[in-house]
Design an enzyme around this catalytic site. Structure first.
Site, PDB file in Angstrom:
ATOM      1  N   LYS A 190       0.882  -1.167   0.000  1.00 38.55           N
ATOM      2  CA  LYS A 190       0.000   0.000   0.000  1.00 38.55           C
ATOM      3  C   LYS A 190       0.922   1.220   0.000  1.00 38.55           C
ATOM      4  O   LYS A 190       0.865   2.085   0.881  1.00 38.55           O
ATOM      5  CB  LYS A 190      -0.910  -0.073   1.247  1.00 38.55           C
ATOM      6  CG  LYS A 190      -2.040   0.902   1.261  1.00 38.55           C
ATOM      7  CD  LYS A 190      -3.193   0.531   0.353  1.00 38.55           C
ATOM      8  CE  LYS A 190      -4.237   1.637   0.383  1.00 38.55           C
ATOM      9  NZ  LYS A 190      -5.260   1.496  -0.665  1.00 38.55           N
ATOM     10  N   ASP A 224      -5.470  -3.635  -1.647  1.00 41.05           N
ATOM     11  CA  ASP A 224      -6.941  -3.647  -1.774  1.00 41.05           C
ATOM     12  C   ASP A 224      -7.345  -4.139  -3.166  1.00 41.05           C
ATOM     13  O   ASP A 224      -8.222  -4.994  -3.323  1.00 41.05           O
ATOM     14  CB  ASP A 224      -7.543  -2.263  -1.465  1.00 41.05           C
ATOM     15  CG  ASP A 224      -6.704  -1.108  -2.002  1.00 41.05           C
ATOM     16  OD1 ASP A 224      -5.612  -1.362  -2.562  1.00 41.05           O
ATOM     17  OD2 ASP A 224      -7.133   0.051  -1.869  1.00 41.05           O
TER      18      ASP A 224
END
Ligand code: NAD
Length: 361
Positions: A190, A224
């Protein structure tokens, strides 16, 4: 002759270990088992869940095969699994997730390998409890140095990610890919939000990847987005390399893709030592019932055989297991559409069916 430390573990551990050991022995590979204790049984006898002689045995033999171990809650004992990883510097958590025909799953084209970093990240255990003096000091320090205000009633967990930790895990993923005929490594992160931790992981991953250019493809994904991609088109992915926390979460997602924890094997590996195990826990409510699925334990035995250089035996055992699963006659309850299906086989019967198949090849 190989020598392997064998730790049956707790709960369902001893019964799946016994069945899986018989399957491995049926391949004809000669292994001397050094049986050692860890977990609840060891606490009674040694006063600790991880006796010194168990650790010494693993250090000496360099290869261990273990059943799941119960983590006692609130008794002051640390998880044996976490302790082993730290003590033996087992920085790679390796988990293959492969679909076998006959397993209950919505997917059929899954053949993924998760390479999870085992020592850093939010799992490093550096935590500051809400309300404590050291936590207040840390909040004050962050305000002074960074100008950022953290609410006074916060608890804080630290996420360290290093160049060295990232380099060795990404290298391990590429080396695994090379040795096992894999095509691609995907780094998961991320980095757009956590620039100094995940960003560093990604930067190092790109550097390591450049050494394998032309041999193994490299790409990266935000975690994600990775979750969505994996449930939409898992067949597009091959080897995934991830920092600790994302690795933990994505591992369970991948287990779900291939039919659940009962069929998933794993290994914790360092530069010299490797410890093989199923990914599920000790399922205490099934202890001694001869009901649970031995597949995760057997497949971890397949991984161990490959690690020992016994590739042909490993391939034969995997083939025998996959045929028994595909036929669906001698399989445990969790392969059936209802858990109380009377045609479900017991742990031992499934093991016997695998051995019978194996002896036909
Ligand atoms: P668990 O994996 O033991 O069991 C959860 C459920 O999954 C079980 O009730 C059962 O329905 C199913 N299941 C698990 N293994 C199965 C198998 N082989 N065949 C069929 N069904 C199976 O998870 P838990 O209940 O959260 O943990 C129990 C204990 O195990 C805890 O003390 C935990 O700390 C420990 N644990 C150990 C390890 C390890 O040793 N590597 C890993 C995870 C959990």
């Amino acid at each position: 002759m190989h020598t392997v430390t064998l730790i049956p573990g707790d709960g369902i551990g001893p019964e799946i270990t016994e069945v899986a050991k018989r399957c491995v022995e049926a391949t004809g590979v000669k292994i001397k088992w050094e049986v050692r204790e860890a977990g609840e049984a060891a606490i009674e006898k040694y006063g600790t869940p991880l006796p010194q002689e168990t650790i010494e045995s693993i250090k000496r033999n360099k290869v261990a095969w273990k059943g799941p171990i119960t983590t006692p809650i609130g008794e002051g004992f640390r998880s044996v699994n976490v302790s082993l990883r730290k003590l033996l510097n087992l920085y790679v958590c390796l988990r293959p997730y492969k679909f076998y025909k006959g397993v209950r799953s919505n997917f059929s084209q899954v053949d993924l390998v998760v390479v999870r970093e085992n020592t850093e990240d939010l799992y490093a255990g550096i935590e500051f409890e809400q309300g404590r003096e050291d936590t207040k000091k840390l909040i004050e320090f962050i305000k002074e140095v960074k100008g950022e205000k953290i609410r006074e009633d916060s608890g804080i967990s630290i996420k360290p990610i290093s160049i060295e930790g990232s380099r060795r895990i990404v290298k391990a993923a590429f080396e695994y890919a090379l040795k096992n005929g894999r095509k691609k490594v995907t780094a998961v992160h991320k980095a757009n939000i956590m620039k100094f931790s995940d960003g560093l992981f990604l930067k190092v991953a790109r550097e390591v990847a450049s050494f394998y250019e032309g041999k193994i493809e490299f790409e990266d994904r935000l975690v994600d987005n990775m979750c969505m991609q994996l449930v939409q088109k898992p067949q597009n992915y091959d080897v995934l390399v991830l920092p600790n926390l994302y690795g933990d979460i994505i591992s369970d997602l991948c287990a779900g893709l291939v039919g659940g924890l009962g069929v998933a094997p794993g290994a914790n590996i360092g530069d010299e030592i490797a410890v093989f195990e199923p990914t599920h826990g000790s399922a205490p409510k099934y202890k001694g019932m001869n009901r649970v699925n031995p597949t995760g334990m057997i497949l971890s035995g397949v991984m161990m055989l490959r690690h020992l250089g016994e590739k042909e035996a490993a391939d034969r055992l995997e083939k025998a297991l996959s045929q028994v699963i595909e036929e669906g006659k001698k399989v445990t309850y969790d392969f059936k559409s209802t858990p109380d299906d009377p045609t479900a086989a017991g742990t031992t019967e499934m093991g016997e069916a695998i051995i019978e198949k194996l002896l036909q090849f």
